[in-house]
Enzyme design. Sequence first.
Site, PDB file in Angstrom:
ATOM      1  N   SER A 145     -23.900 -30.463  -9.165  1.00  0.00           N
ATOM      2  CA  SER A 145     -24.155 -31.666  -8.709  1.00  0.00           C
ATOM      3  C   SER A 145     -22.868 -32.323  -8.345  1.00  0.00           C
ATOM      4  CB  SER A 145     -24.719 -32.420  -9.718  1.00  0.00           C
ATOM      5  OG  SER A 145     -24.729 -33.871  -9.582  1.00  0.00           O
ATOM      6  N   TYR A 158     -26.901 -36.279 -17.817  1.00  0.00           N
ATOM      7  CA  TYR A 158     -27.139 -35.640 -16.754  1.00  0.00           C
ATOM      8  C   TYR A 158     -25.879 -35.049 -16.127  1.00  0.00           C
ATOM      9  CZ  TYR A 158     -28.270 -34.577 -11.642  1.00  0.00           C
ATOM     10  OH  TYR A 158     -28.357 -34.007 -10.511  1.00  0.00           O
TER      11      TYR A 158
HETATM   12  P1  NAD Z   1     -37.298 -33.618  -7.673  1.00  0.00           P
HETATM   13  O1  NAD Z   1     -37.161 -34.584  -8.640  1.00  0.00           O
HETATM   14  O2  NAD Z   1     -37.841 -33.695  -6.490  1.00  0.00           O
HETATM   15  O3  NAD Z   1     -37.106 -32.115  -8.197  1.00  0.00           O
HETATM   16  C1  NAD Z   1     -37.093 -31.720  -9.547  1.00  0.00           C
HETATM   17  C2  NAD Z   1     -37.771 -30.370  -9.816  1.00  0.00           C
HETATM   18  O4  NAD Z   1     -37.555 -30.018 -11.180  1.00  0.00           O
HETATM   19  C3  NAD Z   1     -39.380 -30.769  -9.396  1.00  0.00           C
HETATM   20  O5  NAD Z   1     -39.992 -29.612  -8.760  1.00  0.00           O
HETATM   21  C4  NAD Z   1     -40.094 -30.760 -10.943  1.00  0.00           C
HETATM   22  O6  NAD Z   1     -41.329 -30.430 -10.796  1.00  0.00           O
HETATM   23  C5  NAD Z   1     -39.031 -29.936 -11.657  1.00  0.00           C
HETATM   24  N1  NAD Z   1     -39.100 -30.191 -13.137  1.00  0.00           N
HETATM   25  C6  NAD Z   1     -38.845 -31.202 -13.903  1.00  0.00           C
HETATM   26  N2  NAD Z   1     -39.052 -31.045 -15.198  1.00  0.00           N
HETATM   27  C7  NAD Z   1     -39.698 -29.882 -15.096  1.00  0.00           C
HETATM   28  C8  NAD Z   1     -40.394 -29.094 -16.122  1.00  0.00           C
HETATM   29  N3  NAD Z   1     -40.216 -29.738 -17.465  1.00  0.00           N
HETATM   30  N4  NAD Z   1     -40.994 -27.968 -16.210  1.00  0.00           N
HETATM   31  C9  NAD Z   1     -40.815 -27.264 -14.840  1.00  0.00           C
HETATM   32  N5  NAD Z   1     -40.255 -27.932 -13.693  1.00  0.00           N
HETATM   33  C10 NAD Z   1     -39.710 -29.132 -13.881  1.00  0.00           C
HETATM   34  O7  NAD Z   1     -35.194 -33.714  -7.414  1.00  0.00           O
HETATM   35  P2  NAD Z   1     -34.481 -32.799  -6.503  1.00  0.00           P
HETATM   36  O8  NAD Z   1     -33.478 -34.012  -5.983  1.00  0.00           O
HETATM   37  O9  NAD Z   1     -35.154 -31.730  -5.614  1.00  0.00           O
HETATM   38  O10 NAD Z   1     -33.806 -32.104  -7.691  1.00  0.00           O
HETATM   39  C11 NAD Z   1     -33.506 -30.669  -7.701  1.00  0.00           C
HETATM   40  C12 NAD Z   1     -32.329 -30.087  -8.591  1.00  0.00           C
HETATM   41  O11 NAD Z   1     -31.340 -30.666  -7.587  1.00  0.00           O
HETATM   42  C13 NAD Z   1     -32.163 -30.765  -9.557  1.00  0.00           C
HETATM   43  O12 NAD Z   1     -31.469 -29.817 -10.727  1.00  0.00           O
HETATM   44  C14 NAD Z   1     -31.369 -32.213  -9.455  1.00  0.00           C
HETATM   45  O13 NAD Z   1     -30.578 -32.211 -10.576  1.00  0.00           O
HETATM   46  C15 NAD Z   1     -30.327 -31.440  -8.447  1.00  0.00           C
HETATM   47  N6  NAD Z   1     -29.575 -32.243  -7.452  1.00  0.00           N
HETATM   48  C16 NAD Z   1     -30.049 -32.997  -6.896  1.00  0.00           C
HETATM   49  C17 NAD Z   1     -29.519 -34.000  -6.020  1.00  0.00           C
HETATM   50  C18 NAD Z   1     -30.012 -35.098  -5.234  1.00  0.00           C
HETATM   51  O14 NAD Z   1     -29.329 -35.776  -4.616  1.00  0.00           O
HETATM   52  N7  NAD Z   1     -31.278 -35.321  -4.949  1.00  0.00           N
HETATM   53  C19 NAD Z   1     -28.180 -33.971  -6.090  1.00  0.00           C
HETATM   54  C20 NAD Z   1     -27.533 -33.069  -6.880  1.00  0.00           C
HETATM   55  C21 NAD Z   1     -28.463 -32.291  -7.692  1.00  0.00           C
END
Ligand code: NAD
Length: 253
Positions: A145, A158
Amino acid sequence: MILDDFSLKGKVAVVTGANTGLGQGMCVALAQAGARVAGVARRSCAETAQLINKDGGEFFEVIADMSDTKNAPVILNTVLEKYGCVDILVNNAGIILREDAVNVTEEDWNKVINLNLNMVFLLSQAFARQYIRQGHGGKIVNVASMTSYQGGIRIPAYTSSKSAVLGLTRELANEWAKHGINVNAIAPGYMATNNTAQLRDDEKRSGEILDRIPAGRWGTPEDMAGAVVFLCSKAAEYVHGFTVAVDGGWLAR
Ligand code: NAD
Protein backbone atom coordinates in the site's frame (compact mmCIF):
# COMPACT_ATOMS: atom_id res chain seq x y z
CA MET A 1 10.11 -15.00 -27.66
CA ILE A 2 9.72 -12.40 -24.91
CA LEU A 3 5.90 -12.35 -24.82
CA ASP A 4 5.93 -16.11 -24.20
CA ASP A 5 7.71 -15.40 -20.92
CA PHE A 6 4.64 -13.52 -19.71
CA SER A 7 2.34 -16.47 -20.35
CA LEU A 8 0.96 -18.29 -17.30
CA LYS A 9 -0.37 -21.23 -19.31
CA GLY A 10 -0.39 -24.41 -17.21
CA LYS A 11 0.15 -22.55 -13.92
CA VAL A 12 -2.11 -22.77 -10.86
CA ALA A 13 -2.62 -19.38 -9.20
CA VAL A 14 -4.22 -18.75 -5.82
CA VAL A 15 -5.59 -15.28 -5.08
CA THR A 16 -7.01 -14.36 -1.67
CA GLY A 17 -9.90 -11.90 -1.45
CA ALA A 18 -11.11 -12.94 -4.88
CA ASN A 19 -14.76 -11.86 -4.76
CA THR A 20 -14.34 -8.09 -5.14
CA GLY A 21 -12.05 -5.19 -5.97
CA LEU A 22 -8.36 -5.62 -6.69
CA GLY A 23 -8.45 -9.38 -5.97
CA GLN A 24 -11.16 -9.87 -8.57
CA GLY A 25 -9.21 -7.77 -11.10
CA MET A 26 -6.06 -9.81 -10.51
CA CYS A 27 -7.95 -13.12 -10.82
CA VAL A 28 -9.24 -12.04 -14.23
CA ALA A 29 -5.77 -10.89 -15.35
CA LEU A 30 -4.06 -14.13 -14.27
CA ALA A 31 -6.75 -16.19 -16.01
CA GLN A 32 -6.37 -14.12 -19.19
CA ALA A 33 -2.63 -14.87 -19.05
CA GLY A 34 -3.50 -18.59 -19.05
CA ALA A 35 -3.45 -19.62 -15.36
CA ARG A 36 -6.06 -21.79 -13.69
CA VAL A 37 -7.18 -19.54 -10.85
CA ALA A 38 -8.31 -20.59 -7.37
CA GLY A 39 -9.94 -17.67 -5.58
CA VAL A 40 -10.26 -17.56 -1.79
CA ALA A 41 -13.02 -15.57 -0.10
CA ARG A 42 -15.50 -15.70 2.73
CA ARG A 43 -18.38 -15.21 0.31
CA SER A 44 -19.30 -16.47 -3.14
CA CYS A 45 -17.01 -15.45 -5.97
CA ALA A 46 -19.77 -15.99 -8.56
CA GLU A 47 -19.10 -12.64 -10.26
CA THR A 48 -15.36 -13.37 -10.56
CA ALA A 49 -16.10 -16.85 -11.92
CA GLN A 50 -18.46 -15.39 -14.49
CA LEU A 51 -15.93 -12.78 -15.66
CA ILE A 52 -13.32 -15.53 -16.14
CA ASN A 53 -15.58 -18.21 -17.61
CA LYS A 54 -16.99 -15.90 -20.27
CA ASP A 55 -13.49 -15.70 -21.80
CA GLY A 56 -13.03 -19.47 -21.55
CA GLY A 57 -10.85 -19.30 -18.42
CA GLU A 58 -10.95 -21.62 -15.42
CA PHE A 59 -11.88 -20.52 -11.88
CA PHE A 60 -12.16 -22.58 -8.69
CA GLU A 61 -13.74 -21.08 -5.57
CA VAL A 62 -12.32 -21.74 -2.10
CA ILE A 63 -14.59 -20.46 0.67
CA ALA A 64 -12.57 -19.76 3.81
CA ASP A 65 -12.59 -17.20 6.60
CA MET A 66 -9.04 -15.90 6.63
CA SER A 67 -9.44 -14.27 10.03
CA ASP A 68 -8.83 -17.80 11.34
CA THR A 69 -5.13 -18.50 10.78
CA LYS A 70 -5.79 -22.26 11.07
CA ASN A 71 -7.23 -21.94 7.57
CA ALA A 72 -3.81 -21.31 5.96
CA PRO A 73 -2.99 -25.02 5.47
CA VAL A 74 -6.67 -25.76 4.72
CA ILE A 75 -6.59 -23.32 1.79
CA LEU A 76 -3.39 -24.86 0.39
CA ASN A 77 -4.71 -28.42 0.77
CA THR A 78 -8.05 -27.58 -0.88
CA VAL A 79 -6.21 -26.29 -3.96
CA LEU A 80 -3.82 -29.25 -3.97
CA GLU A 81 -6.78 -31.68 -3.86
CA LYS A 82 -8.23 -29.95 -6.91
CA TYR A 83 -5.11 -29.32 -9.02
CA GLY A 84 -2.30 -31.38 -7.45
CA CYS A 85 0.17 -28.47 -7.43
CA VAL A 86 0.47 -24.71 -6.90
CA ASP A 87 2.67 -22.15 -8.70
CA ILE A 88 1.46 -18.68 -7.70
CA LEU A 89 0.13 -17.10 -4.49
CA VAL A 90 -1.28 -13.56 -4.45
CA ASN A 91 -1.82 -12.37 -0.86
CA ASN A 92 -4.50 -9.79 -1.55
CA ALA A 93 -7.19 -10.15 1.17
CA GLY A 94 -7.02 -7.25 3.59
CA ILE A 95 -9.15 -4.97 5.75
CA ILE A 96 -8.92 -1.35 6.79
CA LEU A 97 -10.57 0.05 9.93
CA ARG A 98 -10.63 3.84 10.25
CA GLU A 99 -10.55 5.33 13.75
CA ASP A 100 -8.55 7.91 15.69
CA ALA A 101 -5.50 6.14 17.15
CA VAL A 102 -6.55 7.09 20.71
CA ASN A 103 -9.83 5.20 20.27
CA VAL A 104 -8.67 2.01 18.51
CA THR A 105 -9.59 -1.09 20.53
CA GLU A 106 -7.19 -3.97 21.00
CA GLU A 107 -9.73 -6.21 19.29
CA ASP A 108 -9.80 -4.06 16.13
CA TRP A 109 -6.01 -3.71 16.16
CA ASN A 110 -5.64 -7.51 16.28
CA LYS A 111 -8.29 -8.06 13.59
CA VAL A 112 -6.33 -5.96 11.08
CA ILE A 113 -2.87 -7.29 11.99
CA ASN A 114 -4.13 -10.87 11.93
CA LEU A 115 -5.52 -10.74 8.38
CA ASN A 116 -3.17 -8.20 6.78
CA LEU A 117 0.08 -9.51 8.26
CA ASN A 118 -0.14 -12.79 10.21
CA MET A 119 -2.13 -14.54 7.50
CA VAL A 120 0.17 -13.21 4.76
CA PHE A 121 3.12 -14.80 6.56
CA LEU A 122 1.40 -18.10 7.38
CA LEU A 123 0.00 -18.59 3.89
CA SER A 124 3.35 -17.64 2.31
CA GLN A 125 5.08 -20.14 4.60
CA ALA A 126 2.63 -22.92 3.71
CA PHE A 127 3.08 -22.21 -0.02
CA ALA A 128 6.88 -21.92 0.20
CA ARG A 129 7.06 -25.33 1.91
CA GLN A 130 4.95 -26.75 -0.92
CA TYR A 131 7.06 -25.02 -3.62
CA ILE A 132 10.19 -26.52 -2.02
CA ARG A 133 8.55 -30.00 -1.97
CA GLN A 134 7.57 -29.60 -5.64
CA GLY A 135 11.15 -28.59 -6.47
CA HIS A 136 10.60 -26.05 -9.25
CA GLY A 137 10.16 -22.74 -7.49
CA GLY A 138 7.07 -20.55 -7.38
CA LYS A 139 5.80 -16.99 -7.10
CA ILE A 140 4.43 -15.01 -4.17
CA VAL A 141 3.00 -11.52 -4.69
CA ASN A 142 1.91 -9.53 -1.64
CA VAL A 143 -0.38 -6.53 -1.78
CA ALA A 144 1.25 -3.61 0.03
CA SER A 145 0.00 0.00 0.00
CA MET A 146 1.02 3.65 -0.05
CA THR A 147 1.04 3.19 3.76
CA SER A 148 4.01 0.87 3.28
CA TYR A 149 5.87 4.17 2.66
CA GLN A 150 3.75 6.83 4.34
CA GLY A 151 1.99 7.12 7.70
CA GLY A 152 -1.56 7.74 6.63
CA ILE A 153 -4.02 8.94 9.27
CA ARG A 154 -6.70 7.24 11.44
CA ILE A 155 -5.49 3.80 10.28
CA PRO A 156 -2.68 2.87 12.72
CA ALA A 157 -3.10 -0.92 12.48
CA TYR A 158 -3.47 -0.83 8.69
CA THR A 159 -0.33 1.30 8.25
CA SER A 160 1.59 -0.99 10.60
CA SER A 161 0.47 -4.08 8.71
CA LYS A 162 1.25 -2.70 5.25
CA SER A 163 4.64 -1.29 6.31
CA ALA A 164 5.41 -4.75 7.68
CA VAL A 165 4.31 -6.41 4.43
CA LEU A 166 6.99 -4.44 2.56
CA GLY A 167 9.67 -5.62 5.01
CA LEU A 168 8.37 -9.18 5.04
CA THR A 169 8.48 -9.25 1.24
CA ARG A 170 12.19 -8.41 1.34
CA GLU A 171 12.93 -10.87 4.15
CA LEU A 172 11.17 -13.83 2.55
CA ALA A 173 12.77 -13.05 -0.81
CA ASN A 174 16.20 -13.23 0.83
CA GLU A 175 15.46 -16.64 2.35
CA TRP A 176 13.63 -18.25 -0.53
CA ALA A 177 15.31 -16.92 -3.70
CA LYS A 178 17.71 -19.87 -3.52
CA HIS A 179 14.71 -22.19 -3.97
CA GLY A 180 13.62 -20.38 -7.14
CA ILE A 181 10.82 -18.66 -5.24
CA ASN A 182 10.19 -15.02 -6.20
CA VAL A 183 8.61 -12.96 -3.41
CA ASN A 184 7.58 -9.47 -4.50
CA ALA A 185 4.78 -7.02 -3.78
CA ILE A 186 2.54 -4.50 -5.49
CA ALA A 187 1.74 -1.24 -3.72
CA PRO A 188 -1.54 0.07 -5.12
CA GLY A 189 -2.21 3.78 -4.85
CA TYR A 190 -5.72 5.10 -4.31
CA MET A 191 -7.99 2.61 -6.06
CA ALA A 192 -11.77 2.76 -6.48
CA THR A 193 -12.89 -0.28 -4.41
CA ASN A 194 -14.77 -0.97 -1.13
CA ASN A 195 -11.51 -0.24 0.72
CA THR A 196 -11.71 3.45 -0.23
CA ALA A 197 -15.52 3.87 -0.36
CA GLN A 198 -15.49 6.00 2.83
CA LEU A 199 -12.74 8.26 1.43
CA ARG A 200 -14.44 8.66 -1.93
CA ASP A 201 -17.76 9.50 -0.22
CA ASP A 202 -16.05 12.38 1.59
CA GLU A 203 -16.05 15.11 -1.06
CA LYS A 204 -13.28 17.16 0.56
CA ARG A 205 -10.90 14.22 1.18
CA SER A 206 -11.67 12.78 -2.25
CA GLY A 207 -10.84 16.13 -3.92
CA GLU A 208 -7.58 16.47 -1.96
CA ILE A 209 -6.51 12.95 -2.97
CA LEU A 210 -7.39 13.41 -6.64
CA ASP A 211 -5.49 16.72 -6.79
CA ARG A 212 -2.35 14.91 -5.61
CA ILE A 213 -2.49 11.99 -8.09
CA PRO A 214 -0.41 12.91 -11.18
CA ALA A 215 -2.54 10.60 -13.35
CA GLY A 216 -5.59 12.62 -12.24
CA ARG A 217 -7.88 9.67 -11.48
CA TRP A 218 -8.47 6.88 -8.97
CA GLY A 219 -6.96 3.53 -9.95
CA THR A 220 -9.07 0.53 -10.94
CA PRO A 221 -8.77 -3.25 -10.48
CA GLU A 222 -7.75 -3.44 -14.17
CA ASP A 223 -4.73 -1.22 -13.41
CA MET A 224 -3.26 -4.11 -11.36
CA ALA A 225 -3.27 -6.49 -14.33
CA GLY A 226 0.11 -5.73 -15.94
CA ALA A 227 2.09 -5.72 -12.69
CA VAL A 228 0.58 -8.91 -11.30
CA VAL A 229 1.00 -10.90 -14.52
CA PHE A 230 4.61 -9.72 -14.83
CA LEU A 231 5.54 -10.59 -11.24
CA CYS A 232 3.88 -14.03 -11.54
CA SER A 233 5.61 -14.85 -14.81
CA LYS A 234 8.96 -16.17 -16.02
CA ALA A 235 9.70 -12.60 -17.19
CA ALA A 236 10.22 -11.67 -13.50
CA GLU A 237 12.53 -14.58 -12.72
CA TYR A 238 15.38 -12.31 -11.50
CA VAL A 239 13.09 -9.89 -9.59
CA HIS A 240 13.23 -10.57 -5.85
CA GLY A 241 12.00 -8.65 -2.81
CA PHE A 242 10.78 -5.59 -4.70
CA THR A 243 7.56 -3.64 -4.26
CA VAL A 244 6.15 -2.18 -7.47
CA ALA A 245 3.94 0.88 -7.05
CA VAL A 246 0.81 1.01 -9.20
CA ASP A 247 -0.23 4.43 -7.98
CA GLY A 248 -0.79 6.88 -10.85
CA GLY A 249 2.43 8.60 -9.77
CA TRP A 250 1.42 9.26 -6.12
CA LEU A 251 4.84 8.32 -4.69
CA ALA A 252 6.70 10.32 -7.31
CA ARG A 253 4.94 13.51 -6.20
P1 NAD B 1 -12.01 -4.87 -0.97
O1 NAD B 1 -12.55 -4.52 0.37
O2 NAD B 1 -12.91 -4.81 -2.15
O3 NAD B 1 -11.31 -6.27 -0.94
C1 NAD B 1 -10.87 -6.92 0.22
C2 NAD B 1 -10.91 -8.39 -0.02
O4 NAD B 1 -10.47 -9.09 1.16
C3 NAD B 1 -12.33 -8.90 -0.33
O5 NAD B 1 -12.28 -9.80 -1.39
C4 NAD B 1 -12.73 -9.59 0.96
O6 NAD B 1 -13.61 -10.67 0.71
C5 NAD B 1 -11.39 -10.11 1.46
N1 NAD B 1 -11.46 -10.39 2.88
C6 NAD B 1 -11.60 -9.50 3.90
N2 NAD B 1 -11.68 -10.17 5.07
C7 NAD B 1 -11.56 -11.49 4.79
C8 NAD B 1 -11.57 -12.67 5.57
N3 NAD B 1 -11.70 -12.63 6.90
N4 NAD B 1 -11.45 -13.87 4.94
C9 NAD B 1 -11.31 -13.92 3.59
N5 NAD B 1 -11.29 -12.83 2.80
C10 NAD B 1 -11.43 -11.63 3.40
O7 NAD B 1 -10.80 -3.84 -1.15
P2 NAD B 1 -9.56 -3.86 -2.16
O8 NAD B 1 -9.19 -2.45 -2.35
O9 NAD B 1 -9.84 -4.69 -3.34
O10 NAD B 1 -8.43 -4.53 -1.26
C11 NAD B 1 -7.61 -5.57 -1.70
C12 NAD B 1 -6.22 -5.38 -1.10
O11 NAD B 1 -5.65 -4.21 -1.64
C13 NAD B 1 -6.20 -5.22 0.41
O12 NAD B 1 -5.08 -5.89 0.95
C14 NAD B 1 -6.04 -3.72 0.56
O13 NAD B 1 -5.47 -3.38 1.80
C15 NAD B 1 -5.14 -3.42 -0.60
N6 NAD B 1 -5.06 -2.03 -1.01
C16 NAD B 1 -6.15 -1.39 -1.49
C17 NAD B 1 -6.02 -0.06 -1.88
C18 NAD B 1 -7.17 0.73 -2.43
O14 NAD B 1 -7.02 1.93 -2.64
N7 NAD B 1 -8.31 0.16 -2.69
C19 NAD B 1 -4.80 0.59 -1.79
C20 NAD B 1 -3.71 -0.11 -1.29
C21 NAD B 1 -3.86 -1.41 -0.91
